[in-house]
Scaffold this motif. Sequence first.
Motif, PDB file in Angstrom:
ATOM      1  N   THR A  90       2.643   0.421   9.690  1.00  0.00           N
ATOM      2  CA  THR A  90       1.304  -0.129   9.703  1.00  0.00           C
ATOM      3  C   THR A  90       0.780   0.120   8.262  1.00  0.00           C
ATOM      4  O   THR A  90       0.411   1.186   7.993  1.00  0.00           O
ATOM      5  N   GLY A  91       0.532  -0.898   7.801  1.00  0.00           N
ATOM      6  CA  GLY A  91      -0.141  -0.776   6.288  1.00  0.00           C
ATOM      7  C   GLY A  91      -0.759  -1.898   6.083  1.00  0.00           C
ATOM      8  O   GLY A  91      -0.770  -3.049   6.619  1.00  0.00           O
ATOM      9  N   ALA A  92      -1.072  -2.203   4.473  1.00  0.00           N
ATOM     10  CA  ALA A  92      -1.797  -3.453   4.026  1.00  0.00           C
ATOM     11  C   ALA A  92      -0.707  -4.170   3.501  1.00  0.00           C
ATOM     12  O   ALA A  92      -0.929  -4.763   2.281  1.00  0.00           O
ATOM     13  N   GLY A  93       0.419  -4.290   4.109  1.00  0.00           N
ATOM     14  CA  GLY A  93       1.349  -5.464   3.300  1.00  0.00           C
ATOM     15  C   GLY A  93       1.780  -4.914   1.899  1.00  0.00           C
ATOM     16  O   GLY A  93       2.372  -3.874   1.850  1.00  0.00           O
ATOM     17  N   LYS A  94       1.782  -5.780   1.023  1.00  0.00           N
ATOM     18  CA  LYS A  94       2.135  -5.428  -0.391  1.00  0.00           C
ATOM     19  C   LYS A  94       1.445  -4.342  -0.771  1.00  0.00           C
ATOM     20  O   LYS A  94       2.080  -3.492  -1.894  1.00  0.00           O
ATOM     21  N   LEU A  95       0.087  -3.918  -0.750  1.00  0.00           N
ATOM     22  CA  LEU A  95      -0.407  -2.841  -0.927  1.00  0.00           C
ATOM     23  C   LEU A  95       0.406  -1.611  -0.613  1.00  0.00           C
ATOM     24  O   LEU A  95       0.347  -0.557  -1.450  1.00  0.00           O
ATOM     25  N   LEU A  96       0.827  -1.465   0.529  1.00  0.00           N
ATOM     26  CA  LEU A  96       1.769  -0.432   0.926  1.00  0.00           C
ATOM     27  C   LEU A  96       2.980  -0.089   0.154  1.00  0.00           C
ATOM     28  O   LEU A  96       3.175   0.923  -0.185  1.00  0.00           O
ATOM     29  N   GLY A  97       3.630  -1.356  -0.230  1.00  0.00           N
ATOM     30  CA  GLY A  97       4.831  -1.018  -0.885  1.00  0.00           C
ATOM     31  C   GLY A  97       4.350  -1.056  -2.363  1.00  0.00           C
ATOM     32  O   GLY A  97       5.080   0.233  -3.118  1.00  0.00           O
ATOM     33  N   ILE A  98       3.295  -1.057  -2.998  1.00  0.00           N
ATOM     34  CA  ILE A  98       2.773  -0.937  -4.193  1.00  0.00           C
ATOM     35  C   ILE A  98       2.553   0.685  -4.386  1.00  0.00           C
ATOM     36  O   ILE A  98       2.940   1.400  -5.197  1.00  0.00           O
ATOM     37  N   THR A  99       1.512   1.220  -3.380  1.00  0.00           N
ATOM     38  CA  THR A  99       1.106   2.454  -3.062  1.00  0.00           C
ATOM     39  C   THR A  99       2.279   3.571  -3.273  1.00  0.00           C
ATOM     40  O   THR A  99       2.334   4.483  -3.838  1.00  0.00           O
ATOM     41  N   THR A 100       3.109   3.037  -2.403  1.00  0.00           N
ATOM     42  CA  THR A 100       4.674   3.848  -1.913  1.00  0.00           C
ATOM     43  C   THR A 100       5.346   3.915  -3.505  1.00  0.00           C
ATOM     44  O   THR A 100       5.716   4.982  -3.952  1.00  0.00           O
ATOM     45  N   ALA A 101       5.444   3.019  -4.178  1.00  0.00           N
ATOM     46  CA  ALA A 101       6.156   2.938  -5.311  1.00  0.00           C
ATOM     47  C   ALA A 101       5.501   3.750  -6.600  1.00  0.00           C
ATOM     48  O   ALA A 101       6.150   4.520  -7.257  1.00  0.00           O
ATOM     49  N   ILE A 102       4.125   3.688  -6.478  1.00  0.00           N
ATOM     50  CA  ILE A 102       3.407   4.399  -7.464  1.00  0.00           C
ATOM     51  C   ILE A 102       3.667   5.922  -7.194  1.00  0.00           C
ATOM     52  O   ILE A 102       3.839   6.826  -8.043  1.00  0.00           O
TER      53      ILE A 102
END
Length: 402
Positions: A70-82
């Motif tokens: 459960t997250g904000a789609g692309k923002l989830l991926g971006i945050t995880t990567a950072i």
Amino acid sequence: MAEESKKKKLGLVPKLIIGIIVGIIIGSYCPAPVIQVLVTISGLFSSFLSFVIPFIIIGFVTAGIADLATGAGKLLGITTAIAYGSTLVAGSIAFIVASALFPKFINAEVASQIGDPSAGQLSAIFSIPLEPMVDVTAAIVFAFMMGLGISYLRNHGKGEVLFKFFNDFQDIVTATLSTVIIPLLPLYIAGTFANIAYAGQVWNILGVFWKVFVTVIPLHLIYLLCQFSLAGAIGKKNPFTMLKNQIPGYLTAIGTQSSAATIPVNVGCAEKNGVSKQIREFVVPLCATIHLSGSMISITCFTTAVLMMNNMPHGINVLFPYIAMLGIAMVAAPGAPGGAIMSALPFLPMVGIPSEGGLASLMIALYLTQDSFGTACNVSGDNAIAVIVDRINDKLFKSKEA
């Protein structure tokens, strides 16, 4: 009266220090049979810890990965990567600094004085053959399979029963850590230091590690300055103002030794730094689980020091795979005091260090004495990431909506 008794309770760090001191005194002045009793207790605890470690991995990693459903789609991926990138960078910087500084006080002469840490030590009176139900590799593979599988199911409206099961399982593991393992650690550490003192190694080893400790804390602060400088440049904010706003979160983390317990205060710090409500309430709790820059700095420095002390290979080819694995394996571990080092123990063999015994015990003791500062570095860095993600959200997503 209840509040007064809580205030009078001794914290973990003082207990560990007392354990070290008591262990050194017993090992230096008591007869061998007395020391052997303490060594036996320490050995039994070590066997139990080895039994629990695969469950720590399964509980933390499965629930941590599954929660990313459960997250904000692309923002989830971006945050995880950072967050993962920051953890890798922190470990790499720690390795570079350790490689440059540690040889100044960990040289061939020091290594020869320490020699084999187990030489001359006493053996336990008896041991119990308590084997882990699954090995560490199987635990990691199972945790990833279940975590990713549950995450997939939840994205398709299923998997909530499994998600709740592994969250409850994580609660059991966390309770085991907080009510059994962490309270007994001072006794375990006392047994280890008693044996090292009996073998005549304790002062040589401590003479190295206090210098490593003095290196780690400033490195946390320098890395925080770098994180907030980058966040300030991207978010067009004053990094020193943001650092000042972060002080309540930093101090709360020092007091609680838990990223999870610091979340409410940290969200308030993010608000002061001008992070939007949507982003701060999403990024701060997520990064409290997946961003481990402070823990990585500490563990990398201690691991590098142990390798140098034992004349073992300690190049980037040895340490980087270890750092990369820990960045994943320690997911959700900061929720419990000492969780990061417990999750790291099974991976010590990747660099040639046994996951149990004197060296592992030393690493536990040294890590936990600075765990408050590592946690404070973790959570403070979370807000630097929140500023960056907020800026990315404004530029990439809000502009498209407009």
